[in-house]
Design a protein around this motif. Structure first.
Motif, PDB file in Angstrom:
ATOM      1  N   THR A 175      39.902  37.499  42.585  1.00 39.16           N
ATOM      2  CA  THR A 175      40.946  38.428  43.001  1.00 39.16           C
ATOM      3  C   THR A 175      40.485  39.874  42.850  1.00 39.16           C
ATOM      4  O   THR A 175      39.550  40.172  42.096  1.00 39.16           O
ATOM      5  N   GLY A 176      41.149  40.733  43.571  1.00 41.53           N
ATOM      6  CA  GLY A 176      40.888  42.164  43.529  1.00 41.53           C
ATOM      7  C   GLY A 176      41.667  42.831  44.641  1.00 41.53           C
ATOM      8  O   GLY A 176      42.280  42.157  45.474  1.00 41.53           O
ATOM      9  N   PRO A 177      41.660  44.144  44.658  1.00 38.49           N
ATOM     10  CA  PRO A 177      42.385  44.873  45.706  1.00 38.49           C
ATOM     11  C   PRO A 177      41.770  44.649  47.097  1.00 38.49           C
ATOM     12  O   PRO A 177      40.617  44.210  47.219  1.00 38.49           O
ATOM     13  N   ILE A 178      42.541  44.974  48.113  1.00 38.63           N
ATOM     14  CA  ILE A 178      42.064  44.925  49.498  1.00 38.63           C
ATOM     15  C   ILE A 178      40.858  45.846  49.626  1.00 38.63           C
ATOM     16  O   ILE A 178      40.828  46.943  49.067  1.00 38.63           O
ATOM     17  N   ARG A 179      39.839  45.356  50.348  1.00 42.26           N
ATOM     18  CA  ARG A 179      38.632  46.123  50.646  1.00 42.26           C
ATOM     19  C   ARG A 179      37.866  46.547  49.393  1.00 42.26           C
ATOM     20  O   ARG A 179      37.272  47.624  49.349  1.00 42.26           O
ATOM     21  N   SER A 180      37.870  45.683  48.365  1.00 43.09           N
ATOM     22  CA  SER A 180      37.164  46.008  47.121  1.00 43.09           C
ATOM     23  C   SER A 180      35.797  45.333  47.029  1.00 43.09           C
ATOM     24  O   SER A 180      35.133  45.426  46.004  1.00 43.09           O
ATOM     25  N   GLY A 181      35.378  44.617  48.095  1.00 45.05           N
ATOM     26  CA  GLY A 181      34.056  44.014  48.109  1.00 45.05           C
ATOM     27  C   GLY A 181      34.009  42.549  47.707  1.00 45.05           C
ATOM     28  O   GLY A 181      32.939  42.018  47.408  1.00 45.05           O
ATOM     29  N   LYS A 182      35.150  41.877  47.720  1.00 44.11           N
ATOM     30  CA  LYS A 182      35.186  40.456  47.327  1.00 44.11           C
ATOM     31  C   LYS A 182      34.322  39.598  48.243  1.00 44.11           C
ATOM     32  O   LYS A 182      33.528  38.780  47.771  1.00 44.11           O
ATOM     33  N   CYS A 218      30.590  40.329  47.724  1.00 48.31           N
ATOM     34  CA  CYS A 218      30.164  39.746  46.454  1.00 48.31           C
ATOM     35  C   CYS A 218      29.919  38.244  46.613  1.00 48.31           C
ATOM     36  O   CYS A 218      28.890  37.730  46.176  1.00 48.31           O
ATOM     37  N   ARG A 255      43.994  38.345  47.227  1.00 44.86           N
ATOM     38  CA  ARG A 255      44.126  39.759  46.869  1.00 44.86           C
ATOM     39  C   ARG A 255      45.083  39.889  45.686  1.00 44.86           C
ATOM     40  O   ARG A 255      46.023  39.113  45.531  1.00 44.86           O
ATOM     41  N   ASP A 256      44.837  40.889  44.845  1.00 49.30           N
ATOM     42  CA  ASP A 256      45.586  41.022  43.597  1.00 49.30           C
ATOM     43  C   ASP A 256      47.093  41.162  43.809  1.00 49.30           C
ATOM     44  O   ASP A 256      47.879  40.641  43.020  1.00 49.30           O
ATOM     45  N   SER A 257      47.496  41.796  44.898  1.00 49.41           N
ATOM     46  CA  SER A 257      48.931  42.004  45.143  1.00 49.41           C
ATOM     47  C   SER A 257      49.669  40.715  45.504  1.00 49.41           C
ATOM     48  O   SER A 257      50.896  40.670  45.446  1.00 49.41           O
TER      49      SER A 257
END
Length: 157
Positions: free
Chosen positions: A8-15, A18, A135-137
């Motif tokens: 998980t992570g924010p939108i456009r954070s490189g998931k 990675c 995504r985190d949200s």
């Protein structure tokens, strides 16, 4: 019994980037990534590297799905669902689903594959590892919606 991994992570954070880098150095990885290629998103089969368009424009030919300002090819999701579900039979060590999002929470997009993969893992039919990108949200909503009560965060640490 295995439990799913959640990345998980924010939108456009490189998931996606990675995971692409990790998959390139890891054997036995199957599944779907949704990288950006130019101005549009594509789907990529991690087992073969084959790519096909996911994101469309409102004027594109074919059956389209709309989410906010984005349009997607229904055929791309049908192909990805089939690929993900069938990948179980090839006994990969890992299956990646990029991503579980708004469409899946409306029983669209990759919903059928997510349900099938979770059920196969719960029943021990698929003994490998699942990685779901969320995504985190949407994390809490997705976990609840799909009945994922136990999970691990990927990557560990």
């Amino acid at each position: 019994m295995s439990i799913p991994w959640i990345f998980t992570g924010p939108i456009r954070s490189g998931k996606t980037t990675c995971l692409a880098n990790w998959a390139a150095q890891t054997s036995g990885v199957a599944g779907i990534l949704c990288p950006d290629r130019g101005a549009r998103r594509w789907m990529q089969d991690l087992a073969t590297g084959e790519e096909w368009p996911l994101e469309a424009s409102a004027s594109s030919e074919g059956e389209l799905i709309n989410v906010g300002r984005f349009w997607f090819f229904q055929e791309a999701f049908e192909r990805a669902n089939s690929l993900l579900i069938n990948s179980i039979h090839h006994n990969p060590s890992w299956i990646v689903v990029d991503e579980v999002g708004k469409l899946e929470l409306k029983n669209e997009g990759l919903y059928h594959a997510v349900i099938a993969l979770l059920e196969n893992q719960r029943q021990g039919i698929f003994p490998g590892e699942l990685i779901f990108v969320v995504r985190d949200s949407l994390l809490e909503e997705a976990l609840s919606y799909f009945g994922i009560n136990t999970w691990k965060f990927w990557p560990e640490g």
